[in-house]
Write an enzyme that holds these catalytic residues in place. Structure first.
Site, mmCIF file in Angstrom:
data_model
loop_
_atom_site.group_PDB
_atom_site.id
_atom_site.type_symbol
_atom_site.label_atom_id
_atom_site.label_comp_id
_atom_site.label_asym_id
_atom_site.label_seq_id
_atom_site.Cartn_x
_atom_site.Cartn_y
_atom_site.Cartn_z
ATOM 1 N N ILE A 186 0.822 -1.212 0.000
ATOM 2 C CA ILE A 186 0.000 0.000 0.000
ATOM 3 C C ILE A 186 0.853 1.258 0.000
ATOM 4 C CG2 ILE A 186 -2.127 -0.949 0.976
ATOM 5 C CD1 ILE A 186 -1.124 -0.131 3.737
ATOM 6 N N GLY A 208 8.188 3.750 0.967
ATOM 7 C CA GLY A 208 8.809 4.958 1.509
ATOM 8 C C GLY A 208 10.299 4.764 1.620
ATOM 9 N N GLY A 209 10.947 5.747 2.212
ATOM 10 C CA GLY A 209 12.380 5.662 2.390
ATOM 11 C C GLY A 209 12.765 4.443 3.210
ATOM 12 N N GLY A 247 11.102 1.533 3.387
ATOM 13 C CA GLY A 247 10.856 0.260 2.717
ATOM 14 C C GLY A 247 9.412 0.190 2.284
ATOM 15 N N VAL A 251 5.387 -0.826 2.417
ATOM 16 C CA VAL A 251 4.316 -0.943 3.400
ATOM 17 C C VAL A 251 3.276 -1.899 2.838
ATOM 18 C CG1 VAL A 251 2.704 0.301 4.856
ATOM 19 C CG2 VAL A 251 4.733 1.465 3.997
ATOM 20 N N LYS A 258 5.235 -2.245 7.850
ATOM 21 C CA LYS A 258 6.278 -1.468 7.198
ATOM 22 C C LYS A 258 7.562 -2.258 7.328
ATOM 23 C CE LYS A 258 7.482 3.389 7.631
ATOM 24 N NZ LYS A 258 7.406 4.484 8.587
ATOM 25 N N ASP A 310 8.542 15.593 8.778
ATOM 26 C CA ASP A 310 8.073 15.224 7.440
ATOM 27 C C ASP A 310 6.550 15.302 7.356
ATOM 28 O OD1 ASP A 310 8.416 14.595 4.797
ATOM 29 O OD2 ASP A 310 8.695 12.450 5.123
#
Ligand SMILES: *[C@@H]1O[C@H](CO)[C@@H](O)[C@H](O)[C@H]1NC(C)=O
Ligand SMILES: *[C@@H]1O[C@H](CO)[C@@H](O)[C@H](O)[C@H]1NC(C)=O
Ligand SMILES: *[C@@H]1O[C@H](CO)[C@@H](O)[C@H](O)[C@H]1NC(C)=O
Ligand SMILES: *[C@@H]1O[C@H](CO)[C@@H](O)[C@H](O)[C@H]1NC(C)=O
Ligand SMILES: *[C@@H]1O[C@H](CO)[C@@H](O)[C@H](O)[C@H]1NC(C)=O
Length: 818
Positions: A486, A489-490, A492, A494, A508, A604
Site C-alpha cells: 500500500i 517509503g524511504g 521500505g 508498506v 512497514k 516530514d
C-alpha cells in the site's frame, strides 16, 4: 591438504599483525626454569623459580634431559608438585574476564615420566581440570571472570602434577558479554544471560578457509587451526579470500575478537559443483568431548568478502540441525559496509555423541542467481560451570560440585522458566516483556527497553508496544505479497496485512540498505512506543527478529489525506470534513511537540503522512524521521536534509536548524493543499505556480485567495471561515520561524475556523474573529464545545491557545491512550 598456490602467495602479502592490545594484568610464567624465555612472540615468559608467584616450597624444577630438536625451551622445563598446596598466587588489578592458559608438554626425565602424571587443577577453588593427564603437548585455555584480587592456581596431584608454562592476562573489555546471546533450542528463541560469569574452556578455534594462525598472528596470542578436518562434504565448499584489510565497524567485531586473517578468509558455497542441488548447506562437525548434551558457547565469525556489493548475501545458520540464525544479512548487521567483521554468539548443546555441527546454507531471501553462504571463523568453548562433573576428587570438592550443579540446575531451570514464559508471551502475548531477555544481534541496542503486549493493555509506563514474530507477520501478509503493497517509503515497503486476531495492520518492512536504516527504525520504535494519541497512528508492534526491521501500525482504512483531495477517484471531502481533518492532524502534531518531556519534531509533515481511519479521523503517521527536540541542532547538519520537497521550511536551509516551527511551516503547506486541492509542488505548472505555498500566499496577499479554492468546496465555505483559515495558513508559512504561530495556536485558530463555518455569519461583513489574535495567544471565550468529532480534547477551560503538556497528558490518560 595443499593450499592453492595463490593462497600461499597471498599469505606472504598479509600484513603481520602487531599486537596492539596491552592487557592490564599480564603474567607469563616459565615454570621450573631459571631463565626468562620468549615463546611464539616477543612476549617474555619469566622464570617462576625466583619469583614471588610460587607459594609453595614443596615443588620440584624439572628439565628435559633430551630436548627434541627445535622444541621451544619453554616446553623443556616443568614444575612438579607432589602434594596439594596453593601453588601460584597472582595479584590482579582488574576483576574482569581473564584468559588462563596452562601449557603441558609431557617429557620424560629420570624420575618422572610426565605422561604418567595425573592431577586436577583448581583456580580459586573452582575445579578447571579434573584428574587430567596427557601424553602430548596441550595448551588448556580458560576464559573466566575473576572478581577477587588474587588468582590462586592449585595443583592437586593424584600421583604428581606438572606444568610447563602459565599465562594469565586480562581479556579486552566486553570480550564475553552477558546479554544477547541466543540459546539454540528446538522451535524457539531463548536467551542465555550471564555468560560472562561462566567459566569457559576453549575446545576449538578455527580459521575457516584460511591458514593456521599462531600467537604471532593474533593480538591475544591465540592459535587458530584450519578447518579442513572438520568440513563434512568437502566438495560443497570452496575457499574465499581477500587481500584487503577488513572494514572494522564499531558495533561489529574488533581485531581482538579475531585477527584480520580470520576475516580475510572464508568458505563459501561451491556452486560449481555439478553433483549438488542448487541449494545446499556447508557443514562442519567438531568433536567436543566432555559427554553428551553439554552446553557450549559457539562464536561464529563472519565477514562478507564474497559479495561485490551490499545486500547480495543472505543465509541461514544451523547448529546441530537447529535453526540458530535465519536470514543473516551482513550488509544490514554491519551498518551497510561491505567486508566488515561481525561475530555472533550462541549457546548450544553438543549432540548425543559429543559433537557440535555447524551448517550455513542459503536463505529464502537469497536471490536465486546469487545463492551463497559463508563462514569465516568458529570458536567453540565449553561452558564449564554448567557441566556437572561426575568424577569427584576429594570430599570437599564433591560437595562443591554437587552444590554447584544443584545451584546450576536451579539457575538453569529458572532461566528456562523465564525464557519459557517470555516465549509464551511472544505467542500468547498476555504480559509485559522484561527487557533483559530481548535478543538482538546488534549489541548496542540491547539496552533499549521496550515493553509490549498484543491485546492492547497499557503497561505501567503508559505505553504499549509489542514484539511480533516474523512468522506471524509473514503469514499475515501472505509472505509479503506484492499485491498487498500500500505504499513505498524511504524505509521500505508498506504492506496491508492482518494479525492472528484478524486486526488489520499496515506492515512497514525495512529493506536492508534503505535510506533510513536501523537507527531510524529504533528511533521510531522508541518514539512510537512512548506515544499514544487519538490523532497519531499507533504502533501495534514490531519485529526485529534476526535481520528484519518491521514496524506494524494500525491500519488506516481511508488512506492518506492526499488521496481525498486530488488525484484519485475518492469523492471530495466537504469543507467541514477537511477542517476536522486539519484539526485532528494539528492535535496530533501538537501532542508531538508538547506532549512528551522533550518535544518531538516530526520533520516530514505532508498530506501523505496524514492518514484517515474509517470515520475520517485524521492521524499523523511516519515518525521514522522524527527527532527529539532541542538537542538536535548539531546532529542534524550531518544527517543531511530530510523531509519532502515543497513542504520544507525555507529557514531550515538557511540555518540548518530544525525546530518545531519547521513542522508548522509544513503544516501550513498542508492547509493550502487542503484548500486548493493541488500538490505542494507541481513541476508541470508554469513557474510561478509550481510551489503551492508561494503561489497561494501571492493570492492571499492580493486578498483574492478565494479564486484558487478547490471548486468542489468553493460554494460551501463561509467567507469568515475562509478568511481565518487563509490567515492561519499564511502565518504558518512565514519566512522566519519566530513569525510562525505554534501548532497550539494553529489548533485554536482552526477550531475557530470551524466554529465560524458552523455558526458564523453567511457574509463577510461582521468580523467574528476580530477579538481573536491571529496568533491565538489572546484570550477568547469558548462558544460551547465544538461540534467536531474530536471533542474529547476540548475541555473548554484553557484560557490560552497553548495547552500545557500536563494537560495534554492528563487528557491522554483519561482516553486510555487512544
Ligand atoms: C627475567 O625478567 C625479569 C623482568 O624483566 C627480570 O627482573 C629478571 O631478572 C629476569 N630473570 C633472568 C634470569 O634473566
Ligand atoms: C571490580 O573493579 C571495579 C573497579 O576497579 C570495582 O568498582 C568493582 O567493585 C570491582 N568488583 C568486584 C566484584 O570486585
Ligand atoms: C551469574 O552467574 C553467577 C555464577 O553462575 C552468579 O554468581 C551471579 O549471581 C549471576 N548473576 C546474575 C545477574 O544472574
Ligand atoms: C603468522 O606469523 C608468522 C610468524 O611471523 C608468519 O610467518 C606467518 O606468515 C603469519 N601467518 C599469517 C597467515 O599471517
Ligand atoms: C541445511 O541444514 C538444515 C539443518 O540440518 C536443514 O534443515 C536444511 O534443510 C538444510 N538446507 C538445505 C538447503 O539443504
Amino acid at each position: 591438504m595443499a593450499f592453492p598456490l595463490n593462497l600461499i602467495i597471498l599469505s606472504s602479502l598479509l600484513p603481520l599483525l602487531s599486537a596492539t592490545f596491552t592487557p592490564q594484568d599480564n603474567y607469563l610464567l616459565n615454570c621450573g626454569s631459571n631463565t626468562n624465555t620468549s615463546f611464539f612472540s616477543t612476549r617474555s615468559f619469566l622464570s617462576d623459580s625466583s619469583s614471588s608467584f610460587l607459594s609453595t616450597d614443596r615443588s620440584i624444577s624439572l628439565s628435559n634431559p633430551n630436548p627434541p630438536p627445535n622444541s621451544p625451551s619453554l616446553y623443556n622445563t616443568a614444575r612438579i608438585f607432589l602434594t596439594k598446596s596453593p601453588s601460584y598466587k597472582l595479584h590482579l588489578t582488574s576483576n574482569t574476564t581473564h584468559f588462563l592458559r596452562l601449557h603441558f608438554s609431557p617429557f620424560k626425565a629420570p624420575n618422572f615420566n610426565l605422561k604418567t602424571a595425573k592431577f586436577s587443577v583448581l583456580v580459586n577453588a573452582f575445579p578447571l581440570l579434573n584428574t587430567f593427564s596427557t601424553n602430548s603437548v596441550v595448551v588448556k585455555e580458560f576464559i573466566l571472570k575473576i572478581d577477587s584480587p588474587v588468582l590462586e592456581i592449585t595443583f592437586l596431584p593424584s600421583n604428581f602434577a606438572f606444568v610447563n608454562a602459565i599465562e594469565v592476562f586480562s581479556a579486552p573489555k566486553d570480550y564475553i558479554i552477558d546479554q544477547g546471546t541466543k540459546r539454540v533450542v528446538p522451535d524457539s528463541t531463548q536467551i542465555f544471560s550471564n555468560l560472562s560469569s561462566q567459566v569457559l574452556e576453549t575446545v576449538h578455534r578455527i580459521n575457516v578457509g584460511g591458514l593456521k594462525l599462531t600467537p604471532f598472528n593474533d593480538s591475544l596470542w591465540r592459535t587458530w587451526l584450519v578447518d579442513d578436518d572438520y568440513l563434512l562434504l568437502k566438495g560443497a565448499a570452496k575457499r574465499a579470500w581477500t587481500t584487503h584489510t577488513p572494514n572494522y565497524q564499531s558495533g561489529g567485531a574488533s581485531r581482538e575478537i579475531a585477527p584480520d586473517n580470520v576475516y580475510m578468509t572464508a568458505r563459501e558455497m561451491n556452486r560449481d559443483n555439478q553433483e549438488l542441488q542448487a541449494r545446499f548447506n556447508i557443514s562442519w562437525e567438531f568433536p567436543v568431548g566432555g559427554g553428551r548434551r553439554v552446553l557450549h558457547l559457539v562464536r561464529l565469525h563472519f565477514c562478507d568478502i564474497v559479495s561485490s556489493s551490499l545486500n547480495q548475501l543472505y543465509f541461514n545458520v544451523f547448529i546441530n540441525d537447529l535453526l540458530a540464525y535465519r536470514d543473516v544479512d551482513l550488509s544490514a548487521l554491519n551498518f551497510h559496509v561491505l567486508a566488515s567483521p561481525f561475530y555472533v554468539d550462541f549457546v548450544a548443546e553438543s549432540d548425543g555423541e559429543g559433537r557440535v555441527r555447524i551448517s550455513v546454507g542459503p536463505s529464502d531471501l537469497s536471490n536465486p542467481a546469487r545463492v551463497n553462504a559463508i563462514l569465516n571463523g568458529v570458536e567453540i568453548m565449553r561452558v564449564v560451570s554448567s557441566v556437572s562433573s561426575k568424577k569427584g576428587f576429594g570430599k570437599k570438592n564433591v560437595v562443591w560440585i554437587v552444590a554447584g550443579s544443584v545451584l546450576g540446575s536451579l539457575v538453569f531451570l529458572a532461566l528456562l522458566f523465564l525464557c519459557g514464559l517470555w516465549f509464551c508471551r511472544g505467542k500468547k502475548s498476555k504480559t509485559k516483556r522484561s527487557e533483559s531477555t530481548g535478543w538482538t544481534p546488534l549489541r548496542r541496542f540491547r539496552n533499549s527497553s521496550i515493553s509490549r503486549t498484543t491485546e492492547g493493555t497499557v503497561s505501567s509506563n503508559g505505553y504499549q508496544t509489542l514484539r511480533i514474530s516474523f512468522a506471524e507477520i509473514q503469514s499475515g501478509t501472505n509472505n509479503f505479497d506484492k499485491s498487498l503493497v500500500i505504499g513505498v517509503g524511504g524505509f521500505g515497503m508498506v504492506f496491508k496485512g492482518s494479525l492472528k486476531d484478524n486486526t488489520k495492520v499496515a506492515v512497514k518492512r525495512g529493506v536492508p540498505g534503505s535510506r533510513q536504516g536501523l537507527p531510524e527504525f529504533l528511533s521510531e520504535i522508541t518514539i512510537l512506543s512512548k506515544i499514544r494519541h487519538r490523532h497519531l497512528v499507533s504502533l501495534v508492534g514490531y519485529c526485529e527478529e534476526q535481520s528484519e526491521m518491521i514496524l506494524v501500525y494500525e491500519y488506516m482504512d481511508k488512506g492518506p489525506l492526499k488521496s481525498h483531495l486530488y488525484g484519485s477517484n475518492n469523492p471530495p471531502l466537504t469543507w467541514k470534513q477537511r477542517l476536522e481533518v486539519c484539526i485532528g492532524a494539528a492535535r496530533g502534531l501538537h501532542y508531538l511537540h508538547t506532549g512528551s518531556s522533550q518535544g518531538i519534531i516530526h520533520r516530514d509533515i505532508k498530506s501523505t503522512n496524514i492518514l484517515l481511519d474509517n470515520n475520517y479521523v485524521a492521524k499523523v503517521a511516519d515518525f521514522g524521521l522524527s527527532r527529539s527536540g532541542p538537542c538536535l541542532d548539531e546532529t542534524h547538519v550531518s544527517t543531511g536534509v530530510k523531509g519532502s520537497f515543497g513542504y520544507l521550511d525555507p529557514e531550515y536551509f538557511r540555518r540548518q536548524q530544525l525546530t518545531d516551527k519547521s513542522d508548522v511551516y509544513s503544516f501550513g503547506v498542508v492547509l493550502f493543499e487542503v484548500l486548493c486541492a493541488r500538490p505542494a509542488v507541481d513541476p508541470l505548472l508554469v513557474r510561478e505556480q509550481v510551489n503551492l505555498a508561494e503561489w497561494a500566499i501571492k493570492w492571499q496577499k492580493k486578498g483574492m485567495l478565494h479564486q484558487i479554492v478547490d471548486k468542489n468546496i468553493a460554494d460551501q465555505i463561509k467567507p469568515c471561515s475562509l478568511k481565518k483559515f487563509a490567515e492561519t495558513a499564511e502565518k504558518c508559512c512565514a519566512d522566519y520561524g519566530v513569525d510562525r504561530p505554534t501548532i497550539g495556536d494553529v489548533l485554536w485558530n482552526l477550531e475557530h475556523v470551524l466554529q465560524l463555518q458552523e455558526s458564523g455569519p453567511l457574509d463577510d461583513n461582521t468580523d467574528a474573529a476580530a477579538h481573536v489574535d491571529a496568533t491565538g495567544s489572546g484570550t477568547r471565550e469558548r462558544q460551547g464545545p465544538s461540534s467536531d468529532s474530536n471533542t474529547e480534547m476540548d475541555n473548554g477551560d484553557e484560557t490560552s491557545g497553548i495547552l500545557n503538556s500536563s494537560q495534554v497528558f492528563s487528557q491522554l490518560m483519561t482516553n486510555a491512550g487512544r
